[in-house]
Scaffold this active site. Structure first.
Site, mmCIF file in Angstrom:
data_model
loop_
_atom_site.group_PDB
_atom_site.id
_atom_site.type_symbol
_atom_site.label_atom_id
_atom_site.label_comp_id
_atom_site.label_asym_id
_atom_site.label_seq_id
_atom_site.Cartn_x
_atom_site.Cartn_y
_atom_site.Cartn_z
ATOM 1 N N TYR A 28 0.833 -1.204 0.000
ATOM 2 C CA TYR A 28 0.000 0.000 0.000
ATOM 3 C C TYR A 28 0.870 1.258 0.000
ATOM 4 C CZ TYR A 28 -3.445 3.404 1.676
ATOM 5 O OH TYR A 28 -4.249 4.507 1.820
ATOM 6 N N GLU A 50 -12.210 5.468 5.137
ATOM 7 C CA GLU A 50 -11.654 6.261 6.235
ATOM 8 C C GLU A 50 -12.695 6.372 7.351
ATOM 9 O OE1 GLU A 50 -8.756 7.282 6.888
ATOM 10 O OE2 GLU A 50 -7.649 7.261 5.012
ATOM 11 N N TRP A 58 -5.878 1.106 10.152
ATOM 12 C CA TRP A 58 -6.050 1.046 8.712
ATOM 13 C C TRP A 58 -5.755 -0.364 8.192
ATOM 14 C CZ3 TRP A 58 -8.577 2.545 4.870
ATOM 15 C CH2 TRP A 58 -8.139 2.340 3.551
#
Length: 210
Positions: A28, A50, A58
């Site tokens: 990522y 989010e 995350w």
């Protein structure tokens, strides 16, 4: 930020400390985070994810991202806006996503708000990129005084406030800044990170929608 700002892995690449490991974060960090995005679907997806991240890591969301995409029609906000109570009940029984009724309902609600933004601005991307800071902003969050990377800035506060006034949910100032970082509105790869220069070049070459 904490730990060491930049760490060098066995492949010789220096990365922001958070992108060092595990592998999900490394991919990522190297291939997505900070690269400018102008695709409305990807922008809406990130705004939703989010929101789902609130109170979680995350990494948890990243590992469930494909499940979220399948559950929410690829985050096509036209389709998500058409979800009804039966869809909500189905989502609440889906073990592959975060089964939080408030966040699920907010995603559907925000799809309607996204349609309104598109009607007003022509695209979600045009709205989002109108918030690109003209220059580097200092952090104004609780722990930002001496941090190399902010968690909240004046622009993220204003973006969050504007979206709240437009009816959006689960998109506070910290969430707004994380979104700005991820979608390339700012380049917060650490100094010394091998990816920072690549992202900066992509940002220079990028033409924001207007």
């Amino acid at each position: 930020m904490n730990k060491n700002d930049v760490l060098t892995a066995e492949d010789g690449m220096a990365r922001c400390w958070w992108g060092h490991e595990p592998l999900d974060y490394r991919i990522y960090h190297d291939e997505e985070w900070g690269r400018p995005v102008s695709d409305d679907i990807r922008l809406f997806e990130k705004m939703c994810l989010e929101g789902f991240q609130a109170g979680l890591s995350w990494l948890t969301i990243l590992r469930k991202r494909d499940n979220f995409r399948a559950a929410f029609a690829g985050f096509d906000y036209h389709k998500v806006a058409a979800f009804d109570d039966d869809d909500i009940l189905c989502l609440l029984q889906n073990p592959g996503i975060i089964r939080h009724r408030g966040k699920i309902e907010a995603t559907i609600h925000n799809a309607h708000r996204a349609l309104e933004i598109v009607d007003e601005f022509g695209s979600l991307a045009r709205y989002v990129w109108s918030w690109e800071p003209k220059s580097r902003e200092p952090g104004i969050g609780k722990n930002d005084a001496n941090a190399p990377v902010p968690s909240v800035t004046k622009t993220s506060q204003l973006l969050s406030k504007d979206l709240k006034q437009r009816g959006w949910k689960f998109f506070g100032p910290t969430t707004a800044y994380a979104f700005m970082q991820a979608m390339g509105l700012v380049n917060d790869h650490m100094q010394g990170c091998s990816i920072r220069a690549q992202v900066e070049r992509l940002r220079r070459e990028f033409t924001p929608p207007c």
